[in-house]
Design an enzyme around this catalytic site. Structure first.
Site, PDB file in Angstrom:
ATOM      1  N   PRO A   9       0.286 -74.045  27.750  1.00 16.84           N
ATOM      2  CA  PRO A   9      -0.891 -74.130  26.891  1.00 16.84           C
ATOM      3  C   PRO A   9      -0.581 -74.370  25.411  1.00 16.84           C
ATOM      4  O   PRO A   9       0.377 -73.818  24.879  1.00 16.84           O
ATOM      5  CB  PRO A   9      -1.567 -72.769  27.084  1.00 16.84           C
ATOM      6  CG  PRO A   9      -0.530 -71.869  27.650  1.00 16.84           C
ATOM      7  CD  PRO A   9       0.382 -72.759  28.444  1.00 16.84           C
ATOM      8  N   ASN A  10      -1.403 -75.213  24.831  1.00 20.20           N
ATOM      9  CA  ASN A  10      -1.386 -75.535  23.393  1.00 20.20           C
ATOM     10  C   ASN A  10      -0.220 -76.433  22.971  1.00 20.20           C
ATOM     11  O   ASN A  10      -0.158 -76.832  21.806  1.00 20.20           O
ATOM     12  CB  ASN A  10      -1.397 -74.261  22.524  1.00 20.20           C
ATOM     13  CG  ASN A  10      -2.635 -73.436  22.769  1.00 20.20           C
ATOM     14  OD1 ASN A  10      -3.749 -73.969  22.680  1.00 20.20           O
ATOM     15  ND2 ASN A  10      -2.470 -72.177  23.113  1.00 20.20           N
ATOM     16  N   ARG A  17      -0.705 -78.110  15.485  1.00 20.09           N
ATOM     17  CA  ARG A  17      -0.711 -76.654  15.405  1.00 20.09           C
ATOM     18  C   ARG A  17       0.471 -76.119  14.578  1.00 20.09           C
ATOM     19  O   ARG A  17       1.587 -76.611  14.714  1.00 20.09           O
ATOM     20  CB  ARG A  17      -0.705 -76.037  16.821  1.00 20.09           C
ATOM     21  CG  ARG A  17       0.642 -76.062  17.506  1.00 20.09           C
ATOM     22  CD  ARG A  17       0.634 -75.545  18.926  1.00 20.09           C
ATOM     23  NE  ARG A  17       0.596 -74.108  19.032  1.00 20.09           N
ATOM     24  CZ  ARG A  17       1.220 -73.407  19.976  1.00 20.09           C
ATOM     25  NH1 ARG A  17       1.931 -74.030  20.907  1.00 20.09           N
ATOM     26  NH2 ARG A  17       1.128 -72.111  20.016  1.00 20.09           N
ATOM     27  N   ASN A  73       8.470 -75.199  29.326  1.00 17.05           N
ATOM     28  CA  ASN A  73       8.056 -74.343  28.218  1.00 17.05           C
ATOM     29  C   ASN A  73       6.704 -73.779  28.635  1.00 17.05           C
ATOM     30  O   ASN A  73       5.687 -74.469  28.555  1.00 17.05           O
ATOM     31  CB  ASN A  73       7.950 -75.144  26.912  1.00 17.05           C
ATOM     32  CG  ASN A  73       7.607 -74.240  25.732  1.00 17.05           C
ATOM     33  OD1 ASN A  73       7.221 -73.089  25.903  1.00 17.05           O
ATOM     34  ND2 ASN A  73       7.748 -74.777  24.528  1.00 17.05           N
ATOM     35  N   ALA A  76       2.567 -69.570  25.799  1.00 14.12           N
ATOM     36  CA  ALA A  76       2.101 -68.181  25.764  1.00 14.12           C
ATOM     37  C   ALA A  76       2.219 -67.491  27.125  1.00 14.12           C
ATOM     38  O   ALA A  76       2.392 -66.260  27.191  1.00 14.12           O
ATOM     39  CB  ALA A  76       0.654 -68.134  25.270  1.00 14.12           C
ATOM     40  N   GLU A  97      14.328 -72.969  30.668  1.00 13.39           N
ATOM     41  CA  GLU A  97      13.142 -72.757  29.837  1.00 13.39           C
ATOM     42  C   GLU A  97      13.473 -73.090  28.396  1.00 13.39           C
ATOM     43  O   GLU A  97      14.583 -72.831  27.926  1.00 13.39           O
ATOM     44  CB  GLU A  97      12.585 -71.334  29.971  1.00 13.39           C
ATOM     45  CG  GLU A  97      13.456 -70.248  29.424  1.00 13.39           C
ATOM     46  CD  GLU A  97      12.693 -69.070  28.857  1.00 13.39           C
ATOM     47  OE1 GLU A  97      11.456 -69.067  28.842  1.00 13.39           O
ATOM     48  OE2 GLU A  97      13.362 -68.121  28.392  1.00 13.39           O
ATOM     49  N   ARG A 106      10.120 -63.276  16.459  1.00 18.39           N
ATOM     50  CA  ARG A 106       8.689 -63.316  16.139  1.00 18.39           C
ATOM     51  C   ARG A 106       8.002 -61.997  16.516  1.00 18.39           C
ATOM     52  O   ARG A 106       8.658 -60.969  16.603  1.00 18.39           O
ATOM     53  CB  ARG A 106       8.056 -64.551  16.806  1.00 18.39           C
ATOM     54  CG  ARG A 106       8.645 -65.865  16.253  1.00 18.39           C
ATOM     55  CD  ARG A 106       7.982 -67.086  16.846  1.00 18.39           C
ATOM     56  NE  ARG A 106       6.560 -67.155  16.483  1.00 18.39           N
ATOM     57  CZ  ARG A 106       5.690 -67.997  17.042  1.00 18.39           C
ATOM     58  NH1 ARG A 106       6.120 -68.842  17.972  1.00 18.39           N
ATOM     59  NH2 ARG A 106       4.423 -67.998  16.674  1.00 18.39           N
TER      60      ARG A 106
HETATM   61  C1  DQA Z   1       6.506 -71.204  22.378  1.00 11.84           C
HETATM   62  C2  DQA Z   1       6.542 -69.750  21.944  1.00 11.84           C
HETATM   63  C3  DQA Z   1       5.380 -68.974  22.541  1.00 11.84           C
HETATM   64  O1  DQA Z   1       5.427 -67.619  22.133  1.00 11.84           O
HETATM   65  C4  DQA Z   1       4.066 -69.570  22.070  1.00 11.84           C
HETATM   66  O2  DQA Z   1       2.974 -68.893  22.672  1.00 11.84           O
HETATM   67  C5  DQA Z   1       3.983 -71.033  22.279  1.00 11.84           C
HETATM   68  C6  DQA Z   1       5.169 -71.859  22.067  1.00 11.84           C
HETATM   69  C7  DQA Z   1       7.616 -72.036  21.704  1.00 11.84           C
HETATM   70  O3  DQA Z   1       7.876 -73.125  22.185  1.00 11.84           O
HETATM   71  O4  DQA Z   1       8.168 -71.621  20.693  1.00 11.84           O
HETATM   72  O5  DQA Z   1       2.920 -71.572  22.529  1.00 11.84           O
HETATM   73  O6  DQA Z   1       6.754 -71.260  23.775  1.00 11.84           O
END
Ligand code: DQA
Length: 160
Positions: A9-10, A17, A73, A76, A97, A106
């Site tokens: 996601p995202n 972003r 990847n 989240a 991964e 983080r």
């Molecule tokens: C991420 C790290 C995750 O914590 C985050 O939610 C992401 C991207 C990264 O590639 O750094 O969406 O997987």
């Protein structure tokens, strides 16, 4: 030899972003670079992105018998998804991964990683270059598997 790249996601929002964390590169650009490396090494590559946990589980399951390795990847879902972890475990494929950011440095909620224990290895905190490193790692794993299979076939031939 087929590698499937699964993006959670995202990640479709890369380049838009939080550029201070994830940088300016778009997902399409990352994938174009990975495709070049795959082509140069005679590997087939497929890309899949979804914002939905179940779709990611379905895609991992589809890789069974179809793909030779996974680069994922889970974004989240890395921190929450037992379902994705179980799917990776179920297909028993080499899996790497990737995390663009250094999740270890983080927020506390990113310190839990459901995916890492079922992956062959993790590439964390190199920015988008991490996908290239994962590709190199996956090609190395594939070469080692191929060499082991060839050695086994040769040993069997000698026994016969
Ligand atoms: C991420 C790290 C995750 O914590 C985050 O939610 C992401 C991207 C990264 O590639 O750094 O969406 O997987």
């Amino acid at each position: 030899m087929k590698i499937v790249v699964i993006q959670g996601p995202n990640l479709n929002m890369l380049g838009i972003r939080e550029q201070n964390i994830y940088g300016p590169m778009k997902l399409e650009q990352i994938h174009a670079q990975m495709k070049d490396v795959a082509t140069q090494n005679g590997a087939e590559i497929e890309f899949f992105q979804s914002n939905l946990e179940g779709e990611i589980v379905d895609k991992i399951q589809e890789c069974y018998g179809e793909a030779d390795g996974l680069i994922i990847n889970a974004a989240a879902y890395t921190h929450t998804s037992i379902a994705i972890r179980d799917a990776i475990s179920a297909v028993s494929l080499p899996a790497i991964e990737v995390h663009i950011s250094n999740i270890n440095r983080r927020e506390d909620f990113r310190q839990k990683n459901m995916i890492a224990p079922v992956c062959t290895s993790s590439v964390i905190g190199f920015g988008p270059f991490g996908y290239h490193l994962a590709m190199m790692g996956m090609l190395q794993i594939m070469n080692e598997i191929k060499a082991a299979q060839e050695a086994q076939a040769q040993a069997q031939q000698q026994q016969a």
